[in-house]
Design an enzyme around this catalytic site. Sequence first.
Site, PDB file in Angstrom:
ATOM      1  CB  THR A 176      -0.772  -0.043   1.270  1.00 57.48           C
ATOM      2  OG1 THR A 176      -1.164   1.187   1.322  1.00 57.48           O
ATOM      3  CG2 THR A 176      -0.036  -0.262   2.084  1.00 57.48           C
ATOM      4  CD  GLU A 219      -1.936   4.984   4.691  1.00 54.98           C
ATOM      5  OE1 GLU A 219      -1.723   5.070   5.380  1.00 54.98           O
ATOM      6  OE2 GLU A 219      -2.831   5.990   3.548  1.00 54.98           O
ATOM      7  CE1 TYR A 235      -3.862  -1.475   6.531  1.00 54.65           C
ATOM      8  CE2 TYR A 235      -3.118   0.224   5.535  1.00 54.65           C
ATOM      9  CZ  TYR A 235      -3.826  -0.993   5.261  1.00 54.65           C
ATOM     10  OH  TYR A 235      -3.875  -1.059   3.370  1.00 54.65           O
ATOM     11  CE  LYS A 274      -2.225  -4.243   3.564  1.00 54.62           C
ATOM     12  NZ  LYS A 274      -2.296  -5.250   2.716  1.00 54.62           N
TER      13      LYS A 274
HETATM   14  O1  F7E Z   1      -8.698   7.913   3.613  1.00 56.58           O
HETATM   15  C1  F7E Z   1      -9.352  11.621   4.989  1.00 56.58           C
HETATM   16  C2  F7E Z   1      -8.185  10.906   5.746  1.00 56.58           C
HETATM   17  O2  F7E Z   1     -10.648   6.462   4.783  1.00 56.58           O
HETATM   18  C3  F7E Z   1      -8.002   8.711   2.391  1.00 56.58           C
HETATM   19  C4  F7E Z   1      -7.589   2.041   2.317  1.00 56.58           C
HETATM   20  O3  F7E Z   1      -7.684   1.187   1.139  1.00 56.58           O
HETATM   21  O4  F7E Z   1      -5.941   3.396   0.483  1.00 56.58           O
HETATM   22  C5  F7E Z   1      -6.861   4.064   1.857  1.00 56.58           C
HETATM   23  O5  F7E Z   1      -6.564   4.039   3.163  1.00 56.58           O
HETATM   24  C6  F7E Z   1      -8.341   9.819   3.685  1.00 56.58           C
HETATM   25  C7  F7E Z   1      -7.383  10.325   4.798  1.00 56.58           C
HETATM   26  O6  F7E Z   1      -8.251   5.921   2.635  1.00 56.58           O
HETATM   27  C8  F7E Z   1     -12.380  11.537   6.722  1.00 56.58           C
HETATM   28  O7  F7E Z   1      -8.055  11.510   7.005  1.00 56.58           O
HETATM   29  C9  F7E Z   1     -11.560  13.266   5.698  1.00 56.58           C
HETATM   30  O8  F7E Z   1      -6.540  11.470   4.864  1.00 56.58           O
HETATM   31  O9  F7E Z   1     -10.687   6.993   2.358  1.00 56.58           O
HETATM   32  P1  F7E Z   1      -9.748   6.492   3.357  1.00 56.58           P
HETATM   33  P2  F7E Z   1      -6.915   5.792   3.370  1.00 56.58           P
HETATM   34  O10 F7E Z   1      -6.616   5.801   4.819  1.00 56.58           O
HETATM   35  O11 F7E Z   1      -6.159   6.618   2.934  1.00 56.58           O
HETATM   36  C10 F7E Z   1      -4.375   2.800   1.694  1.00 56.58           C
HETATM   37  C11 F7E Z   1      -3.816   2.579   0.297  1.00 56.58           C
HETATM   38  C12 F7E Z   1      -4.990   1.184   1.581  1.00 56.58           C
HETATM   39  O12 F7E Z   1      -3.741   0.803   1.582  1.00 56.58           O
HETATM   40  C13 F7E Z   1      -5.923   1.726   3.022  1.00 56.58           C
HETATM   41  O13 F7E Z   1      -6.113  -0.072   2.994  1.00 56.58           O
HETATM   42  O14 F7E Z   1      -9.142  10.964   3.502  1.00 56.58           O
HETATM   43  N1  F7E Z   1     -10.644  11.971   5.635  1.00 56.58           N
HETATM   44  N2  F7E Z   1     -12.521  12.655   6.133  1.00 56.58           N
HETATM   45  C14 F7E Z   1     -11.525  11.348   6.045  1.00 56.58           C
HETATM   46  N3  F7E Z   1     -11.325   9.774   6.304  1.00 56.58           N
HETATM   47  C15 F7E Z   1     -12.591   8.897   6.164  1.00 56.58           C
HETATM   48  N4  F7E Z   1     -12.426   7.339   6.101  1.00 56.58           N
HETATM   49  N5  F7E Z   1     -13.900   9.750   7.061  1.00 56.58           N
HETATM   50  C16 F7E Z   1     -13.448  10.953   6.593  1.00 56.58           C
HETATM   51  O15 F7E Z   1     -14.561  10.998   7.316  1.00 56.58           O
END
Ligand code: F7E
Length: 332
Positions: free
Chosen positions: A106, A108, A130, A134
């Site tokens: 990822t 990440e 996480y 990973k």
């Molecule tokens: O957050 C911001 C949050 O939860 C994206 C997983 O598939 O992709 C995914 O991880 C961004 C972050 O995805 C909200 O702070 C703002 O900066 O959609 P996300 P993620 O953390 O990038 C990677 C490649 C993986 O490997 C993971 O398994 O958006 N954000 N406001 C928010 N995020 C969430 N969830 N909810 C909010 O309200």
Amino acid sequence: MEKGYEVHGIIRRASISNTARIDHLIEKNAVILHDGDLSDSSGITAIIRNVQPDEIYNLAAQSHVQVSFDVPEYSGDVDALGVLRILEAVRNVGLEKTCRIYQASTSELFGKVEEVPQRETTPFHPYSPYAVAKQYGFWITKEYREAYGMFAVNGILFNHESERRGENFVTRKITLAAGRIACSLQEKLQLGNLDSLRDWGYAKDYVECMWLILQHDTPEDFVIATGEQHTVRDFTQKAFAAVGIELRFEGSGLEEKGIDTKTGKVLVEVNEAWYRPTDVDNLWGDPTKARTVLGWNPQKTTYEELVQIMALHDLKLAQKEAALKEAMKGIE
Ligand code: F7E
């Protein structure tokens, strides 16, 4: 399946059905499911022994970054040791020379980024439980490749989204809310860090690249990304525009608001609850290697098309919900 594969999957037991996203495949008997869990090595070994796979795609994980701060040990067990259990199972049943293994690594891993954009040579700086787990998955895959000559490879995937995305990831949370707000089923959407930058691609295109990585002559790791980055704010604005609502953002930090330019109503607010203890906020992938070595097209579905696909899908869902609600009123 489109490529004529016999596809097996592993499913964790739950007291209620959690197969909604693959029910159309189960109904057609297109996929063979086995009960199993990446925390249980004996079960994983038995499944691999029975199925004798030619290719394994390990997409299983506790995949929510924010949730990993609440369940760090479980995330470590499944996302780190789970990978080792698969690699060991393949060796134990004697498939290490024939079975190719894809590990879902990822973006990440780049975390608190040390280079922009990020490519295969960018140093890792994982920034959540996480991502730390990973990182183990990434290295143990590379280690088994180098130590035992296994075809075990990593795809370092940047965010991959679709109309099947889980509802607590930001893109889907936004498109579901946009549809429901457009149909007057919901008043507002609350988000966290609007400035966060992501390289969002379409999951279907990325799966094609995973397959290409496993068909390649030599086992190598690849970054899979579109090569474009956008803020959470921009995704929100475009998703609302797709369902007919023009948003204007005003204010900053916790006081920032997304306002409907027609009605002046506040539709988007920032809530601290969605902030993470450490947030990765500048992901931007360089897909040059996948494009040149594998011939993969990182822009097959553009960012604009992705937002449209998701927003229009969820608008339809909301319209169905609204129609059902209306019909129920008649019955009541
Ligand atoms: O957050 C911001 C949050 O939860 C994206 C997983 O598939 O992709 C995914 O991880 C961004 C972050 O995805 C909200 O702070 C703002 O900066 O959609 P996300 P993620 O953390 O990038 C990677 C490649 C993986 O490997 C993971 O398994 O958006 N954000 N406001 C928010 N995020 C969430 N969830 N909810 C909010 O309200």
